[in-house]
Scaffold this motif. Structure first.
Motif, PDB file in Angstrom:
ATOM      1  N   ASP A 276      24.348 -16.360  22.200  1.00  0.00           N
ATOM      2  CA  ASP A 276      24.857 -17.578  22.831  1.00  0.00           C
ATOM      3  C   ASP A 276      24.367 -18.852  22.163  1.00  0.00           C
ATOM      4  O   ASP A 276      24.564 -19.943  22.693  1.00  0.00           O
ATOM      5  CB  ASP A 276      24.480 -17.606  24.315  1.00  0.00           C
ATOM      6  CG  ASP A 276      22.968 -17.691  24.525  1.00  0.00           C
ATOM      7  OD1 ASP A 276      22.211 -17.409  23.562  1.00  0.00           O
ATOM      8  OD2 ASP A 276      22.546 -18.052  25.640  1.00  0.00           O
ATOM      9  N   ALA A 277      23.737 -18.742  21.006  1.00  0.00           N
ATOM     10  CA  ALA A 277      23.141 -19.915  20.356  1.00  0.00           C
ATOM     11  C   ALA A 277      24.205 -20.954  20.000  1.00  0.00           C
ATOM     12  O   ALA A 277      24.000 -22.161  20.215  1.00  0.00           O
ATOM     13  CB  ALA A 277      22.367 -19.494  19.115  1.00  0.00           C
ATOM     14  N   GLU A 278      25.334 -20.506  19.456  1.00  0.00           N
ATOM     15  CA  GLU A 278      26.369 -21.463  19.057  1.00  0.00           C
ATOM     16  C   GLU A 278      26.937 -22.206  20.259  1.00  0.00           C
ATOM     17  O   GLU A 278      27.157 -23.421  20.201  1.00  0.00           O
ATOM     18  CB  GLU A 278      27.492 -20.744  18.311  1.00  0.00           C
ATOM     19  CG  GLU A 278      28.556 -21.695  17.780  1.00  0.00           C
ATOM     20  CD  GLU A 278      29.582 -21.003  16.903  1.00  0.00           C
ATOM     21  OE1 GLU A 278      30.545 -21.683  16.477  1.00  0.00           O
ATOM     22  OE2 GLU A 278      29.437 -19.780  16.663  1.00  0.00           O
ATOM     23  N   ASP A 279      27.156 -21.484  21.383  1.00  0.00           N
ATOM     24  CA  ASP A 279      27.668 -22.141  22.588  1.00  0.00           C
ATOM     25  C   ASP A 279      26.649 -23.155  23.112  1.00  0.00           C
ATOM     26  O   ASP A 279      27.027 -24.263  23.541  1.00  0.00           O
ATOM     27  CB  ASP A 279      27.977 -21.108  23.664  1.00  0.00           C
ATOM     28  CG  ASP A 279      29.203 -20.260  23.326  1.00  0.00           C
ATOM     29  OD1 ASP A 279      30.022 -20.720  22.506  1.00  0.00           O
ATOM     30  OD2 ASP A 279      29.327 -19.147  23.874  1.00  0.00           O
ATOM     31  N   ARG A 280      25.389 -22.786  23.122  1.00  0.00           N
ATOM     32  CA  ARG A 280      24.345 -23.715  23.579  1.00  0.00           C
ATOM     33  C   ARG A 280      24.277 -24.937  22.667  1.00  0.00           C
ATOM     34  O   ARG A 280      24.119 -26.066  23.130  1.00  0.00           O
ATOM     35  CB  ARG A 280      22.986 -23.017  23.610  1.00  0.00           C
ATOM     36  CG  ARG A 280      22.810 -22.038  24.725  1.00  0.00           C
ATOM     37  CD  ARG A 280      22.528 -22.738  26.059  1.00  0.00           C
ATOM     38  NE  ARG A 280      21.212 -23.340  26.060  1.00  0.00           N
ATOM     39  CZ  ARG A 280      20.972 -24.620  26.310  1.00  0.00           C
ATOM     40  NH1 ARG A 280      21.974 -25.451  26.545  1.00  0.00           N
ATOM     41  NH2 ARG A 280      19.731 -25.093  26.326  1.00  0.00           N
ATOM     42  N   PHE A 281      24.435 -24.706  21.364  1.00  0.00           N
ATOM     43  CA  PHE A 281      24.408 -25.814  20.416  1.00  0.00           C
ATOM     44  C   PHE A 281      25.552 -26.795  20.693  1.00  0.00           C
ATOM     45  O   PHE A 281      25.360 -28.021  20.652  1.00  0.00           O
ATOM     46  CB  PHE A 281      24.510 -25.264  18.991  1.00  0.00           C
ATOM     47  CG  PHE A 281      24.396 -26.306  17.914  1.00  0.00           C
ATOM     48  CD1 PHE A 281      23.171 -26.869  17.588  1.00  0.00           C
ATOM     49  CD2 PHE A 281      25.529 -26.725  17.227  1.00  0.00           C
ATOM     50  CE1 PHE A 281      23.067 -27.833  16.592  1.00  0.00           C
ATOM     51  CE2 PHE A 281      25.434 -27.691  16.238  1.00  0.00           C
ATOM     52  CZ  PHE A 281      24.193 -28.246  15.916  1.00  0.00           C
ATOM     53  N   LYS A 282      26.733 -26.273  21.012  1.00  0.00           N
ATOM     54  CA  LYS A 282      27.874 -27.135  21.329  1.00  0.00           C
ATOM     55  C   LYS A 282      27.636 -27.902  22.629  1.00  0.00           C
ATOM     56  O   LYS A 282      27.961 -29.091  22.730  1.00  0.00           O
ATOM     57  CB  LYS A 282      29.148 -26.299  21.431  1.00  0.00           C
ATOM     58  CG  LYS A 282      29.617 -25.710  20.107  1.00  0.00           C
ATOM     59  CD  LYS A 282      30.854 -24.843  20.300  1.00  0.00           C
ATOM     60  CE  LYS A 282      31.319 -24.236  18.990  1.00  0.00           C
ATOM     61  NZ  LYS A 282      32.495 -23.342  19.186  1.00  0.00           N
ATOM     62  N   GLU A 283      27.083 -27.231  23.640  1.00  0.00           N
ATOM     63  CA  GLU A 283      26.791 -27.898  24.909  1.00  0.00           C
ATOM     64  C   GLU A 283      25.782 -29.021  24.716  1.00  0.00           C
ATOM     65  O   GLU A 283      25.924 -30.107  25.305  1.00  0.00           O
ATOM     66  CB  GLU A 283      26.259 -26.880  25.914  1.00  0.00           C
ATOM     67  CG  GLU A 283      27.280 -25.852  26.364  1.00  0.00           C
ATOM     68  CD  GLU A 283      26.661 -24.751  27.198  1.00  0.00           C
ATOM     69  OE1 GLU A 283      25.423 -24.817  27.436  1.00  0.00           O
ATOM     70  OE2 GLU A 283      27.384 -23.834  27.620  1.00  0.00           O
ATOM     71  N   ILE A 284      24.785 -28.772  23.892  1.00  0.00           N
ATOM     72  CA  ILE A 284      23.763 -29.790  23.620  1.00  0.00           C
ATOM     73  C   ILE A 284      24.389 -30.984  22.907  1.00  0.00           C
ATOM     74  O   ILE A 284      24.109 -32.141  23.229  1.00  0.00           O
ATOM     75  CB  ILE A 284      22.624 -29.169  22.779  1.00  0.00           C
ATOM     76  CG1 ILE A 284      21.855 -28.141  23.619  1.00  0.00           C
ATOM     77  CG2 ILE A 284      21.688 -30.249  22.249  1.00  0.00           C
ATOM     78  CD1 ILE A 284      21.019 -27.191  22.784  1.00  0.00           C
ATOM     79  N   GLY A 285      25.256 -30.716  21.929  1.00  0.00           N
ATOM     80  CA  GLY A 285      25.919 -31.800  21.197  1.00  0.00           C
ATOM     81  C   GLY A 285      26.796 -32.637  22.097  1.00  0.00           C
ATOM     82  O   GLY A 285      26.827 -33.867  21.983  1.00  0.00           O
ATOM     83  N   GLU A 286      27.525 -31.995  23.003  1.00  0.00           N
ATOM     84  CA  GLU A 286      28.389 -32.735  23.921  1.00  0.00           C
ATOM     85  C   GLU A 286      27.556 -33.588  24.868  1.00  0.00           C
ATOM     86  O   GLU A 286      27.881 -34.751  25.118  1.00  0.00           O
ATOM     87  CB  GLU A 286      29.260 -31.764  24.711  1.00  0.00           C
ATOM     88  CG  GLU A 286      30.192 -32.463  25.696  1.00  0.00           C
ATOM     89  CD  GLU A 286      31.116 -31.489  26.403  1.00  0.00           C
ATOM     90  OE1 GLU A 286      31.854 -30.765  25.695  1.00  0.00           O
ATOM     91  OE2 GLU A 286      31.099 -31.440  27.650  1.00  0.00           O
TER      92      GLU A 286
END
Length: 325
Positions: free
Chosen positions: A41-51
């Motif tokens: 889930d690292a990529e999804d978490r990275f996107k959530e953090i960026g948003e």
């Protein structure tokens, strides 16, 4: 759609400073960057953090987001409250889908993000990178949404409005500055139109003049009227005998006057009675529609029940005959 708590995503308090938000983002971005973290889930978490960071680092979007209040929790069912953005003044963003706080995040945008800020490209930097001594630039245009009474569109009006401009204090906390403006509401204005106030936007540079302020118009919700473009609708409650026998009624208009309306016999519920040219005025005015709504009185006393029984005997009325196969 689920609510996204951007503060919880970054692990910061709602009153965090700009520096604290930036520090938290950098730490989490390093931790969950897909080139470093190979968890599923690292990529999804990275996107959530960026948003989350794209909203909280931006003074205007953060101020708008904060209007949702602190009662919403991560993962709750959510839809933006009606007119949640009313009264906030934002600097112009040419890539925005609404005013100055449109979609200005160039990553994958969540449904939640788009419901608040629209869809768009990354916001470009301001004019400061091009600023040189002796150069002149007109100030940025600003945008805000305001609510007016439907009567103001019929009659025209002069109103004093209060706008809130998001800004930051020296420590990097988001705050708003209030300013009041006297605004002339022209007769015939419709929802969705913009009023342009020349020179009421952002300050210019050098000899460049100030930008303009654009006020997007919408109407206060009305307990009586519904608006569709230039047309206005009024639901008219009627007793069954009024609809059956015909009558004359006085109806209120959005302009503040009353009209006498003749209801013909055997009027059906839902029938649109058109008053041509009585909608929102303009070169080609809209229409005013009165829509009868037959309301049945409750039969509570013995006499009232007997009256309904007499009606049943008087009419050979079979309302469900068309349902027979």
């Amino acid at each position: 759609m689920k609510f996204r708590d951007y503060y919880e995503t970054l692990g910061v308090a709602r009153g965090a400073t700009e520096a604290e938000i930036k520090t938290a983002y950098r730490k989490l971005a390093r931790k969950y960057h897909p080139d470093v973290n190979k968890e599923k889930d690292a990529e999804d978490r990275f996107k959530e953090i960026g948003e989350a960071y794209s909203v909280l680092k931006d003074t205007e979007k953060r101020a708008a987001y904060d209007q949702m209040g602190s009662n919403w929790k991560q993962g709750q069912d959510f839809s933006p409250p009606p007119n949640w953005n009313t009264g906030f003044e934002f600097a112009d963003d040419p890539n925005a889908s609404f005013g100055g706080y449109g979609g200005s995040y160039d990553g994958d945008q969540s449904e939640f993000f788009e419901s608040l800020f629209g869809r768009g490209r990354h916001r470009q930097g301001g004019r400061s990178s091009n600023a040189r001594q002796g150069m002149h630039f007109k100030g940025q245009d600003h945008h805000a949404k305001i609510l007016i009474d439907l009567a103001d569109a019929y009659n025209g009006a002069k109103r004093t409005i209060s706008l809130h401009m998001p800004t930051q204090d020296p420590e990097g906390h988001v705050m708003t500055q209030e300013r009041k403006l006297d605004v002339n509401i022209p007769k015939g204005i419709k929802a969705g139109q913009n009023l342009r106030l020349s020179g009421q936007g952002g300050p210019g540079m050098g000899d460049g003049g100030a930008g303009d302020l654009y006020l997007e118009i919408d109407f206060h919700p009305s307990p009586l009227y519904k608006v569709d473009g230039k047309d206005v609708y009024l639901d008219l409650p009627m007793a069954p005998w009024e609809a059956a026998l015909g009558t004359s009624v006085n109806i209120p208009t959005p302009a503040g006057s009353t009209l006498e309306l003749t209801i013909p016999p055997n009027t059906k519920s839902g029938r649109k009675m058109r008053l041509k040219g009585k909608g929102i005025p303009s070169k080609e005015p809209g229409d005013f529609y009165v829509v009868p709504n037959i309301v049945l009185p409750e039969a509570q006393s013995a006499a009232q029940k007997a009256a309904y029984q007499e009606l049943e005997k008087a009419f050979d009325f079979k309302p469900r005959s068309h349902l027979k196969g």
